[in-house]
Design an enzyme around this catalytic site. Structure first.
Site, mmCIF file in Angstrom:
data_model
loop_
_atom_site.group_PDB
_atom_site.id
_atom_site.type_symbol
_atom_site.label_atom_id
_atom_site.label_comp_id
_atom_site.label_asym_id
_atom_site.label_seq_id
_atom_site.Cartn_x
_atom_site.Cartn_y
_atom_site.Cartn_z
ATOM 1 N N GLU A 1 -9.697 -1.627 5.246
ATOM 2 C CA GLU A 1 -10.359 -1.288 6.502
ATOM 3 C C GLU A 1 -11.629 -2.135 6.675
ATOM 4 O OE1 GLU A 1 -8.758 0.478 8.534
ATOM 5 O OE2 GLU A 1 -8.349 2.542 7.897
ATOM 6 N N ASP B 1 0.819 -1.217 0.000
ATOM 7 C CA ASP B 1 0.000 0.000 0.000
ATOM 8 C C ASP B 1 0.852 1.265 0.000
ATOM 9 O OD1 ASP B 1 0.951 -0.373 2.581
ATOM 10 O OD2 ASP B 1 -1.001 -0.782 3.460
ATOM 11 N N HIS C 1 -7.408 -4.241 10.208
ATOM 12 C CA HIS C 1 -7.127 -4.050 8.774
ATOM 13 C C HIS C 1 -5.829 -4.745 8.362
ATOM 14 C CE1 HIS C 1 -4.890 -0.046 9.716
ATOM 15 N NE2 HIS C 1 -3.982 -0.839 9.205
ATOM 16 N N ASN D 1 -7.767 -2.210 14.303
ATOM 17 C CA ASN D 1 -9.151 -2.519 13.900
ATOM 18 C C ASN D 1 -9.231 -3.729 12.973
ATOM 19 O OD1 ASN D 1 -8.140 -1.545 11.528
ATOM 20 N ND2 ASN D 1 -9.595 0.142 11.292
HETATM 21 C C1 GLP Z 1 -0.567 0.402 8.448
HETATM 22 C C2 GLP Z 1 -0.246 -0.394 7.200
HETATM 23 C C3 GLP Z 1 -0.489 -1.858 7.432
HETATM 24 C C4 GLP Z 1 0.194 -2.261 8.717
HETATM 25 C C5 GLP Z 1 -0.474 -1.588 9.873
HETATM 26 C C6 GLP Z 1 0.111 -1.959 11.217
HETATM 27 O O1 GLP Z 1 -1.856 0.851 8.484
HETATM 28 N N1 GLP Z 1 -0.992 0.016 6.078
HETATM 29 O O2 GLP Z 1 -0.010 -2.600 6.318
HETATM 30 O O3 GLP Z 1 0.135 -3.652 8.858
HETATM 31 O O4 GLP Z 1 -0.331 -0.196 9.677
HETATM 32 O O5 GLP Z 1 1.167 -1.127 11.511
HETATM 33 P P1 GLP Z 1 2.160 -1.282 12.721
HETATM 34 O O6 GLP Z 1 3.041 -2.431 12.367
HETATM 35 O O7 GLP Z 1 2.899 0.020 12.759
HETATM 36 O O8 GLP Z 1 1.358 -1.514 13.933
#
Ligand code: GLP
Length: 246
Positions: free
Chosen positions: A143, A67, A138, A136
């Site tokens: 989402e 992404d 995702h 949440n």
């Molecule tokens: C973001 C990314 C996700 C990631 C998530 C968790 O929203 N788009 O791909 O898995 O955050 O992030 P973190 O590892 O910082 O908790």
């Protein structure tokens, strides 16, 4: 799902890096799907060490990132482009032409998303997709409510996700409201997934993903239907699981 719980993030991340290294040694031209965020940082650090000290070769690897934020160019420090070069690509032997990251500044986003899906297909599909999870539930930026068959597209970010990810932005900076993400269908097409979640804030999402029903309210729960998912957790992230685990 193959689930392993480690005493702390460091141990889980090292094991996850070695899992990727085994994949690359077996198939040097592996197509890797990559994720950003805090969760994979130590894993990437270990992959860099394996490259420098143990000759782990990335020269035939192809990558596709999950992404990118809409409106952020590659030079923006909070872009996922910048993240990936800082935490991995600048330090290993992946040729620049093998690296694919969605373009947050694409003029014709629909065409760009279709071309990304096509590039994944042309590369033979993703062998191993790294995934983290939002609080949440995702995955990527899919989402709650994201359709299970969704493909790469623009999506709106929830206030929760924008506030969670604000730590990657300067204090007064505006977290984008939209992102481009591989869809749940795109993710489900990969041949294997490596899923990382650490810390107590992730415990409810991890429990819902693994022990709960498959529901679009928890996008990660779709992974219950994937044939090959390796889940790496620390004790804190596993704290609300009800099923037995190792
Ligand atoms: C973001 C990314 C996700 C990631 C998530 C968790 O929203 N788009 O791909 O898995 O955050 O992030 P973190 O590892 O910082 O908790």
């Amino acid at each position: 799902m193959q689930l392993t719980v480690y005493p702390h993030i460091e141990a889980a991340s090292l094991r996850a890096a070695h899992f990727i290294a085994e994949q690359l040694r077996e198939k040097p031209d592996t197509v890797l799907g990559l994720a950003t965020g805090s969760s994979p940082i130590i894993m990437y650090r270990e992959l860099i060490r394996l490259h420098r000290e143990e000759d782990l070769d990335f020269s035939q690897v192809t990558t596709f990132n999950l992404d990118e934020y809409c409106g952020l160019g590659p030079d923006h420090t909070a872009s996922y482009h910048a993240f990936m070069f800082e935490h991995l690509f600048n330090h290993v032997s992946i040729p620049r032409t093998h690296i694919h990251i969605l373009d947050g500044l694409a003029d014709d986003v629909e065409a760009h998303c279709a071309a990304y899906e096509n590039a994944i297909r042309q590369a033979g599909g993703i062998d191993l997709q790294v995934l983290g999870v939002g609080v949440n539930g995702h995955i990527g930026f899919n989402e709650p409510g994201a359709p299970p068959t969704s493909r790469t597209r623009v999506t709106a970010l929830t206030p929760q996700t924008r506030s969670d990810n604000a730590l990657f932005f300067d204090k007064d900076e505006y977290v984008p409201q939209h992102a481009i993400t591989m869809g749940l269908g795109t993710i489900m097409d990969c041949r294997a997934c490596l899923f990382l979640a650490f810390g107590e804030r992730k415990a409810p999402a991890v429990a819902a993903m693994i022990d709960g029903p498959i529901t679009d309210k928890v996008p990660a729960s779709i992974l219950q239907q994937h044939p090959r998912v390796n889940v790496f957790l620390d004790v804190a992230a596993a704290a609300q699981l009800t099923q037995p685990h190792s």
